[in-house]
Design a protein around this motif. Structure first.
Motif, PDB file in Angstrom:
ATOM      1  N   MET A 158       0.846  -1.040   0.035  1.00  0.00           N
ATOM      2  CA  MET A 158      -0.113  -0.007   0.041  1.00  0.00           C
ATOM      3  C   MET A 158       0.854   1.223   0.113  1.00  0.00           C
ATOM      4  N   SER A 159       0.373   2.316  -0.582  1.00  0.00           N
ATOM      5  CA  SER A 159       1.003   3.616  -0.526  1.00  0.00           C
ATOM      6  C   SER A 159       0.098   4.737  -0.203  1.00  0.00           C
ATOM      7  N   VAL A 160       0.814   5.826   0.118  1.00  0.00           N
ATOM      8  CA  VAL A 160      -0.044   7.309   0.316  1.00  0.00           C
ATOM      9  C   VAL A 160      -0.187   7.780  -0.868  1.00  0.00           C
ATOM     10  N   TYR A 161      -1.205   8.566  -1.255  1.00  0.00           N
ATOM     11  CA  TYR A 161      -1.284   9.522  -2.243  1.00  0.00           C
ATOM     12  C   TYR A 161      -1.212  10.943  -1.499  1.00  0.00           C
ATOM     13  N   VAL A 162      -0.321  11.786  -2.316  1.00  0.00           N
ATOM     14  CA  VAL A 162      -0.384  12.893  -1.939  1.00  0.00           C
ATOM     15  C   VAL A 162      -0.587  13.982  -3.054  1.00  0.00           C
ATOM     16  N   GLY A 163      -1.343  14.897  -2.858  1.00  0.00           N
ATOM     17  CA  GLY A 163      -2.111  15.815  -3.644  1.00  0.00           C
ATOM     18  C   GLY A 163      -1.786  17.132  -3.485  1.00  0.00           C
ATOM     19  N   ASN A 164      -2.365  17.881  -4.486  1.00  0.00           N
ATOM     20  CA  ASN A 164      -2.126  19.704  -4.486  1.00  0.00           C
ATOM     21  C   ASN A 164      -0.546  19.818  -4.055  1.00  0.00           C
ATOM     22  N   LEU A 165       0.391  19.035  -4.855  1.00  0.00           N
ATOM     23  CA  LEU A 165       1.653  19.553  -4.751  1.00  0.00           C
ATOM     24  C   LEU A 165       2.020  20.516  -5.784  1.00  0.00           C
ATOM     25  N   SER A 166       3.145  21.205  -5.257  1.00  0.00           N
ATOM     26  CA  SER A 166       3.639  22.110  -5.928  1.00  0.00           C
ATOM     27  C   SER A 166       4.426  21.657  -7.382  1.00  0.00           C
ATOM     28  N   TYR A 167       4.170  22.203  -8.419  1.00  0.00           N
ATOM     29  CA  TYR A 167       4.953  21.666  -9.615  1.00  0.00           C
ATOM     30  C   TYR A 167       6.407  21.770  -9.786  1.00  0.00           C
ATOM     31  N   GLU A 168       7.044  22.121  -8.775  1.00  0.00           N
ATOM     32  CA  GLU A 168       8.537  22.273  -8.652  1.00  0.00           C
ATOM     33  C   GLU A 168       8.923  21.213  -7.392  1.00  0.00           C
ATOM     34  N   VAL A 169       8.048  20.092  -7.185  1.00  0.00           N
ATOM     35  CA  VAL A 169       8.399  19.233  -6.135  1.00  0.00           C
ATOM     36  C   VAL A 169       9.340  18.239  -6.801  1.00  0.00           C
ATOM     37  N   THR A 170      10.213  17.551  -5.913  1.00  0.00           N
ATOM     38  CA  THR A 170      11.035  16.450  -6.561  1.00  0.00           C
ATOM     39  C   THR A 170      10.974  15.563  -5.432  1.00  0.00           C
ATOM     40  N   PRO A 171      11.275  14.133  -5.999  1.00  0.00           N
ATOM     41  CA  PRO A 171      11.452  12.931  -5.107  1.00  0.00           C
ATOM     42  C   PRO A 171      12.267  13.204  -4.063  1.00  0.00           C
ATOM     43  N   GLU A 172      13.302  13.935  -4.007  1.00  0.00           N
ATOM     44  CA  GLU A 172      14.106  14.136  -2.722  1.00  0.00           C
ATOM     45  C   GLU A 172      13.351  14.952  -1.760  1.00  0.00           C
ATOM     46  N   ASP A 173      12.643  16.067  -2.216  1.00  0.00           N
ATOM     47  CA  ASP A 173      11.804  16.789  -1.451  1.00  0.00           C
ATOM     48  C   ASP A 173      10.910  15.990  -0.536  1.00  0.00           C
ATOM     49  N   LEU A 174      10.074  15.076  -1.196  1.00  0.00           N
ATOM     50  CA  LEU A 174       9.033  14.308  -0.483  1.00  0.00           C
ATOM     51  C   LEU A 174       9.744  13.200   0.291  1.00  0.00           C
ATOM     52  N   THR A 175      10.773  12.607  -0.138  1.00  0.00           N
ATOM     53  CA  THR A 175      11.487  11.768   0.711  1.00  0.00           C
ATOM     54  C   THR A 175      11.837  12.355   2.169  1.00  0.00           C
ATOM     55  N   GLN A 176      12.488  13.748   1.841  1.00  0.00           N
ATOM     56  CA  GLN A 176      12.897  14.454   3.125  1.00  0.00           C
ATOM     57  C   GLN A 176      11.491  14.513   4.226  1.00  0.00           C
ATOM     58  N   VAL A 177      10.502  14.901   3.649  1.00  0.00           N
ATOM     59  CA  VAL A 177       9.044  15.264   4.449  1.00  0.00           C
ATOM     60  C   VAL A 177       8.737  14.044   5.105  1.00  0.00           C
ATOM     61  N   PHE A 178       8.569  12.831   4.460  1.00  0.00           N
ATOM     62  CA  PHE A 178       7.808  11.693   4.853  1.00  0.00           C
ATOM     63  C   PHE A 178       8.978  11.040   5.547  1.00  0.00           C
ATOM     64  N   ALA A 179      10.244  11.243   5.519  1.00  0.00           N
ATOM     65  CA  ALA A 179      11.113  10.565   6.420  1.00  0.00           C
ATOM     66  C   ALA A 179      11.165  10.761   7.881  1.00  0.00           C
ATOM     67  N   GLU A 180      10.348  11.997   8.208  1.00  0.00           N
ATOM     68  CA  GLU A 180      10.291  12.319   9.447  1.00  0.00           C
ATOM     69  C   GLU A 180       9.173  11.210  10.211  1.00  0.00           C
ATOM     70  N   TYR A 181       8.484  10.505   9.573  1.00  0.00           N
ATOM     71  CA  TYR A 181       7.448   9.572  10.038  1.00  0.00           C
ATOM     72  C   TYR A 181       7.908   8.172   9.689  1.00  0.00           C
ATOM     73  N   GLY A 182       8.971   7.966   9.383  1.00  0.00           N
ATOM     74  CA  GLY A 182       9.461   6.706   9.081  1.00  0.00           C
ATOM     75  C   GLY A 182      10.448   6.390   7.923  1.00  0.00           C
ATOM     76  N   SER A 183      10.563   5.155   7.389  1.00  0.00           N
ATOM     77  CA  SER A 183      11.391   4.610   6.303  1.00  0.00           C
ATOM     78  C   SER A 183      10.492   4.893   5.085  1.00  0.00           C
ATOM     79  N   VAL A 184      11.206   5.842   4.268  1.00  0.00           N
ATOM     80  CA  VAL A 184      10.578   5.762   2.750  1.00  0.00           C
ATOM     81  C   VAL A 184      10.995   4.821   1.719  1.00  0.00           C
ATOM     82  N   LYS A 185      10.087   3.956   1.192  1.00  0.00           N
ATOM     83  CA  LYS A 185      10.684   3.026   0.247  1.00  0.00           C
ATOM     84  C   LYS A 185      10.778   3.577  -1.144  1.00  0.00           C
ATOM     85  N   ARG A 186       9.897   4.144  -1.380  1.00  0.00           N
ATOM     86  CA  ARG A 186       9.793   4.711  -2.798  1.00  0.00           C
ATOM     87  C   ARG A 186       8.784   6.020  -2.842  1.00  0.00           C
TER      88      ARG A 186
END
Length: 95
Positions: free
Chosen positions: A1-29
């Motif tokens: 299962m995965s998490v849907y993240v909507g209403n993102l900035s068009y400037e977002v990168t995978p690294e940005d999301l990894t950094q934010v979600f890493a505060e809550y656990g291990s990001v696999k993908r």
């Protein structure tokens, strides 16, 4: 299962999301779909974490939060539905 993240900035990168979600656990993908024709980010993403508990913690913390100037929409991703086979559309032959 995965998490849907909507209403993102068009400037977002995978690294940005990894950094934010890493505060809550291990990001696999992290997957950020892009428009086929323009290559531009489509404004949403999917984040896969190591456990359901980590996903729940991230959803509770980030849903509605403002990030990169936008209010995020974060929830459990729905399974991809089968849209049927074929494709194409348009005319089916000449008459």
């Amino acid at each position: 299962m995965s998490v849907y993240v909507g209403n993102l900035s068009y400037e977002v990168t995978p690294e940005d999301l990894t950094q934010v979600f890493a505060e809550y656990g291990s990001v696999k993908r992290v997957q950020i779909p892009t428009d086929r024709e323009t290559g531009r980010v489509r404004g949403f993403a999917f984040v896969e974490m190591s456990s359901e508990e980590e996903e729940t913690a991230a959803i509770e913390a980030l849903d509605g939060a403002e990030w990169m100037g936008r209010g995020l929409k974060v929830n459990k991703a729905k399974p991809k539905e089968d849209r049927g086979g074929g494709g194409g559309g348009g005319r089916r032959g000449r008459y």
